[in-house]
Write a protein that holds these residues in place. Structure first.
Motif, PDB file in Angstrom:
ATOM      1  N   MET A   1      56.943  -9.261 -25.992  1.00 35.51           N
ATOM      2  CA  MET A   1      55.509  -9.198 -26.276  1.00 35.51           C
ATOM      3  C   MET A   1      55.159  -7.790 -26.739  1.00 35.51           C
ATOM      4  SD  MET A   1      52.289  -9.985 -23.752  1.00 35.51           S
ATOM      5  CE  MET A   1      52.769  -8.686 -22.630  1.00 35.51           C
ATOM      6  N   ALA A   2      54.451  -7.692 -27.846  1.00 37.42           N
ATOM      7  CA  ALA A   2      54.093  -6.387 -28.404  1.00 37.42           C
ATOM      8  C   ALA A   2      52.579  -6.272 -28.539  1.00 37.42           C
ATOM      9  CB  ALA A   2      54.755  -6.190 -29.761  1.00 37.42           C
ATOM     10  N   GLN A   3      52.071  -5.131 -28.173  1.00 42.46           N
ATOM     11  CA  GLN A   3      50.649  -4.842 -28.306  1.00 42.46           C
ATOM     12  C   GLN A   3      50.482  -3.600 -29.171  1.00 42.46           C
ATOM     13  OE1 GLN A   3      48.152  -6.703 -27.207  1.00 42.46           O
ATOM     14  NE2 GLN A   3      49.480  -8.182 -26.171  1.00 42.46           N
ATOM     15  N   ARG A   4      49.626  -3.692 -30.178  1.00 46.03           N
ATOM     16  CA  ARG A   4      49.380  -2.570 -31.077  1.00 46.03           C
ATOM     17  C   ARG A   4      48.033  -1.922 -30.767  1.00 46.03           C
ATOM     18  NH1 ARG A   4      51.941  -2.376 -36.347  1.00 46.03           N
ATOM     19  NH2 ARG A   4      53.771  -3.731 -36.358  1.00 46.03           N
ATOM     20  N   PHE A   5      48.041  -0.608 -30.781  1.00 45.76           N
ATOM     21  CA  PHE A   5      46.796   0.139 -30.591  1.00 45.76           C
ATOM     22  C   PHE A   5      46.673   1.148 -31.721  1.00 45.76           C
ATOM     23  CE2 PHE A   5      44.413   3.813 -29.058  1.00 45.76           C
ATOM     24  CZ  PHE A   5      43.252   3.196 -28.610  1.00 45.76           C
ATOM     25  N   PRO A   6      45.654   1.023 -32.581  1.00 47.04           N
ATOM     26  CA  PRO A   6      45.487   1.970 -33.690  1.00 47.04           C
ATOM     27  C   PRO A   6      45.114   3.355 -33.171  1.00 47.04           C
ATOM     28  CG  PRO A   6      43.614   0.469 -33.572  1.00 47.04           C
ATOM     29  CD  PRO A   6      44.616  -0.027 -32.580  1.00 47.04           C
ATOM     30  N   VAL A   7      45.980   4.320 -33.407  1.00 46.75           N
ATOM     31  CA  VAL A   7      45.807   5.663 -32.859  1.00 46.75           C
ATOM     32  C   VAL A   7      44.564   6.348 -33.411  1.00 46.75           C
ATOM     33  CG1 VAL A   7      46.907   7.922 -32.649  1.00 46.75           C
ATOM     34  CG2 VAL A   7      48.284   5.862 -32.495  1.00 46.75           C
ATOM     35  N   GLU A   8      44.159   5.993 -34.619  1.00 47.66           N
ATOM     36  CA  GLU A   8      43.007   6.654 -35.232  1.00 47.66           C
ATOM     37  C   GLU A   8      41.714   6.431 -34.453  1.00 47.66           C
ATOM     38  OE1 GLU A   8      41.727   4.301 -38.970  1.00 47.66           O
ATOM     39  OE2 GLU A   8      43.766   3.663 -38.524  1.00 47.66           O
ATOM     40  N   ILE A   9      41.726   5.468 -33.539  1.00 45.45           N
ATOM     41  CA  ILE A   9      40.538   5.209 -32.724  1.00 45.45           C
ATOM     42  C   ILE A   9      40.331   6.311 -31.681  1.00 45.45           C
ATOM     43  CG2 ILE A   9      39.580   3.637 -30.979  1.00 45.45           C
ATOM     44  CD1 ILE A   9      40.672   1.324 -32.502  1.00 45.45           C
ATOM     45  N   LEU A  10      41.416   6.962 -31.256  1.00 44.95           N
ATOM     46  CA  LEU A  10      41.319   7.944 -30.172  1.00 44.95           C
ATOM     47  C   LEU A  10      40.332   9.079 -30.463  1.00 44.95           C
ATOM     48  CD1 LEU A  10      45.001   8.240 -28.887  1.00 44.95           C
ATOM     49  CD2 LEU A  10      43.033   7.289 -27.681  1.00 44.95           C
ATOM     50  N   PRO A  11      40.394   9.737 -31.634  1.00 43.14           N
ATOM     51  CA  PRO A  11      39.404  10.797 -31.894  1.00 43.14           C
ATOM     52  C   PRO A  11      37.972  10.273 -31.900  1.00 43.14           C
ATOM     53  CG  PRO A  11      41.250  10.962 -33.421  1.00 43.14           C
ATOM     54  CD  PRO A  11      41.395   9.653 -32.717  1.00 43.14           C
ATOM     55  N   ILE A  12      37.794   9.038 -32.364  1.00 42.00           N
ATOM     56  CA  ILE A  12      36.457   8.442 -32.364  1.00 42.00           C
ATOM     57  C   ILE A  12      35.992   8.201 -30.932  1.00 42.00           C
ATOM     58  CG2 ILE A  12      35.076   6.464 -33.113  1.00 42.00           C
ATOM     59  CD1 ILE A  12      37.037   6.114 -35.434  1.00 42.00           C
ATOM     60  N   LEU A  13      36.890   7.660 -30.106  1.00 45.44           N
ATOM     61  CA  LEU A  13      36.551   7.421 -28.701  1.00 45.44           C
ATOM     62  C   LEU A  13      36.201   8.724 -27.992  1.00 45.44           C
ATOM     63  CD1 LEU A  13      39.235   4.792 -27.563  1.00 45.44           C
ATOM     64  CD2 LEU A  13      36.789   4.417 -27.949  1.00 45.44           C
ATOM     65  N   GLY A  14      36.968   9.782 -28.282  1.00 42.90           N
ATOM     66  CA  GLY A  14      36.705  11.069 -27.645  1.00 42.90           C
ATOM     67  C   GLY A  14      35.320  11.596 -27.967  1.00 42.90           C
ATOM     68  N   ALA A  15      34.947  11.527 -29.250  1.00 40.35           N
ATOM     69  CA  ALA A  15      33.642  12.034 -29.667  1.00 40.35           C
ATOM     70  C   ALA A  15      32.507  11.194 -29.085  1.00 40.35           C
ATOM     71  CB  ALA A  15      33.561  12.054 -31.193  1.00 40.35           C
ATOM     72  N   VAL A  16      32.655   9.869 -29.152  1.00 37.70           N
ATOM     73  CA  VAL A  16      31.608   8.972 -28.652  1.00 37.70           C
ATOM     74  C   VAL A  16      31.463   9.099 -27.137  1.00 37.70           C
ATOM     75  CG1 VAL A  16      30.953   6.550 -28.361  1.00 37.70           C
ATOM     76  CG2 VAL A  16      31.849   7.343 -30.558  1.00 37.70           C
ATOM     77  N   PHE A  17      32.602   9.154 -26.446  1.00 30.46           N
ATOM     78  CA  PHE A  17      32.577   9.252 -24.981  1.00 30.46           C
ATOM     79  C   PHE A  17      31.872  10.523 -24.527  1.00 30.46           C
ATOM     80  CE2 PHE A  17      34.487  10.558 -20.920  1.00 30.46           C
ATOM     81  CZ  PHE A  17      34.246   9.425 -20.158  1.00 30.46           C
ATOM     82  N   MET A  18      32.197  11.647 -25.169  1.00 36.63           N
ATOM     83  CA  MET A  18      31.579  12.910 -24.772  1.00 36.63           C
ATOM     84  C   MET A  18      30.089  12.925 -25.104  1.00 36.63           C
ATOM     85  SD  MET A  18      32.838  16.792 -25.578  1.00 36.63           S
ATOM     86  CE  MET A  18      32.172  18.153 -24.616  1.00 36.63           C
ATOM     87  N   PHE A  19      29.724  12.391 -26.273  1.00 38.07           N
ATOM     88  CA  PHE A  19      28.314  12.378 -26.672  1.00 38.07           C
ATOM     89  C   PHE A  19      27.484  11.536 -25.708  1.00 38.07           C
ATOM     90  CE2 PHE A  19      24.843  10.202 -28.893  1.00 38.07           C
ATOM     91  CZ  PHE A  19      24.098  11.295 -29.318  1.00 38.07           C
ATOM     92  N   ILE A  20      27.947  10.325 -25.426  1.00 33.48           N
ATOM     93  CA  ILE A  20      27.198   9.440 -24.528  1.00 33.48           C
ATOM     94  C   ILE A  20      27.159  10.021 -23.115  1.00 33.48           C
ATOM     95  CG2 ILE A  20      27.181   7.166 -23.436  1.00 33.48           C
ATOM     96  CD1 ILE A  20      28.317   6.013 -25.998  1.00 33.48           C
ATOM     97  N   GLY A  21      28.290  10.573 -22.667  1.00 33.40           N
ATOM     98  CA  GLY A  21      28.357  11.127 -21.323  1.00 33.40           C
ATOM     99  C   GLY A  21      27.420  12.300 -21.126  1.00 33.40           C
ATOM    100  N   LEU A  22      27.440  13.254 -22.061  1.00 36.11           N
ATOM    101  CA  LEU A  22      26.574  14.429 -21.929  1.00 36.11           C
ATOM    102  C   LEU A  22      25.105  14.067 -22.126  1.00 36.11           C
ATOM    103  CD1 LEU A  22      28.652  17.230 -23.696  1.00 36.11           C
ATOM    104  CD2 LEU A  22      28.412  16.750 -21.252  1.00 36.11           C
ATOM    105  N   ALA A  23      24.846  13.089 -22.992  1.00 36.32           N
ATOM    106  CA  ALA A  23      23.466  12.631 -23.159  1.00 36.32           C
ATOM    107  C   ALA A  23      22.956  12.008 -21.857  1.00 36.32           C
ATOM    108  CB  ALA A  23      23.380  11.621 -24.300  1.00 36.32           C
ATOM    109  N   THR A  24      23.845  11.313 -21.156  1.00 39.46           N
ATOM    110  CA  THR A  24      23.470  10.688 -19.881  1.00 39.46           C
ATOM    111  C   THR A  24      23.179  11.743 -18.817  1.00 39.46           C
ATOM    112  OG1 THR A  24      24.836   8.745 -20.372  1.00 39.46           O
ATOM    113  CG2 THR A  24      24.211   9.100 -18.073  1.00 39.46           C
ATOM    114  N   THR A  25      24.076  12.722 -18.685  1.00 45.99           N
ATOM    115  CA  THR A  25      23.856  13.761 -17.671  1.00 45.99           C
ATOM    116  C   THR A  25      22.612  14.585 -17.990  1.00 45.99           C
ATOM    117  OG1 THR A  25      25.350  15.290 -18.836  1.00 45.99           O
ATOM    118  CG2 THR A  25      26.303  13.918 -17.104  1.00 45.99           C
TER     119      THR A  25
END
Length: 254
Positions: A1-25
């Motif tokens: 069984m193989a699962q693929r994860f597109p690596v290019e999503i990681l920088p997007i996740l990092g930026a979105v996660f930090m923006f939403i997190g800091l906006a929340t705090t």
């Protein structure tokens, strides 16, 4: 069984996660009047309960994503340079120096998230300096070797130019942020705080550019299970013109 994860999503996740997190705090801290609603320092948005717990999660989660990006970038450079001989050796030396620099900057970010200013201001500020200094070293080194790593982008020199501009802005913003912070004047402190937000946006922008270089690259997980057989891990990196794949296989080993 193989699962693929597109690596290019990681920088997007990092930026979105930090923006939403800091906006929340920020929203919680400003709403509860724990900090000035107009241009507070980022650290002030996570200094008191309950927002301090969220702030720690944001800093830790952002660090985790950035470290993941750094490790994948290290592997990409290690296997993806198209130079040979002394040039390849120099690129790999730079790559090997950049990775620990990035990891140390991650430790600095963890210190910022773990130690509040009101409890241990010295250690908190040390984390800020460590994160900025070693993070800047990492960015400079990868700016230097970026054009010489596969995939060989058609716009690689444009990417290089954008990174150089970001580095210049980061230096200027860091100077204003740290310099104005030393003076106990309201206007200068607000300039410092505003610059801090701008500075972290610049840093996230630098890592966001990895989206371009991580295109057509997948993190592939292969899992194979058999009863009564000892499992062994094998890491495989495939590199071709169309797609780079990082595979983690769980293989039977008799």
């Amino acid at each position: 069984m193989a699962q693929r994860f597109p690596v290019e999503i990681l920088p997007i996740l990092g930026a979105v996660f930090m923006f939403i997190g800091l906006a929340t705090t920020y929203g919680i801290a400003a709403g509860l009047k724990h900090t000035d609603a107009f241009a507070p320092y980022i650290s002030n948005t996570g200094d008191k309960s309950p927002e301090n717990g969220i702030f720690t999660i944001v800093m830790s989660g952002t660090t985790f994503l950035l470290v993941a990006i750094m490790l994948i970038r290290f592997k990409q450079v290690w296997d993806g340079t198209y130079h040979t001989g002394i040039k390849k050796i120099i690129i790999q030396i730079v790559n090997c120096v950049a990775l620990p620099s990035g990891l140390i900057s991650g430790i600095g970010t963890l210190l910022v998230g773990s130690y509040r200013m009101s409890e241990n201001n010295a250690l908190h500020n040390d984390g800020v300096v460590i994160g900025l200094l070693f993070g800047f070293i990492y960015m400079v080194l990868h700016t230097a070797i970026g054009p010489f790593v596969r995939p060989r982008l058609k716009l690689r020199w444009l990417v290089l130019g954008i990174r150089i501009i970001l580095l210049i802005l980061i230096v200027v913003a860091s100077g204003i942020f740290l310099g104005c912070k030393e003076y106990d004047y309201y206007v200068l402190l607000k300039i410092s705080a505003i610059t801090e937000w701008f500075l972290y946006a610049l840093i996230q922008s630098f890592f966001f550019i990895f989206v371009v270089e991580f295109r057509k690259m997948n993190l592939i997980f292969h899992f194979e299970f058999q009863e009564n057989i000892r499992d062994d891990f094998e890491r495989v990196w495939s590199d071709d013109k169309e797609e780079n794949s990082l595979s983690i296989k769980l293989l039977p080993n008799c």
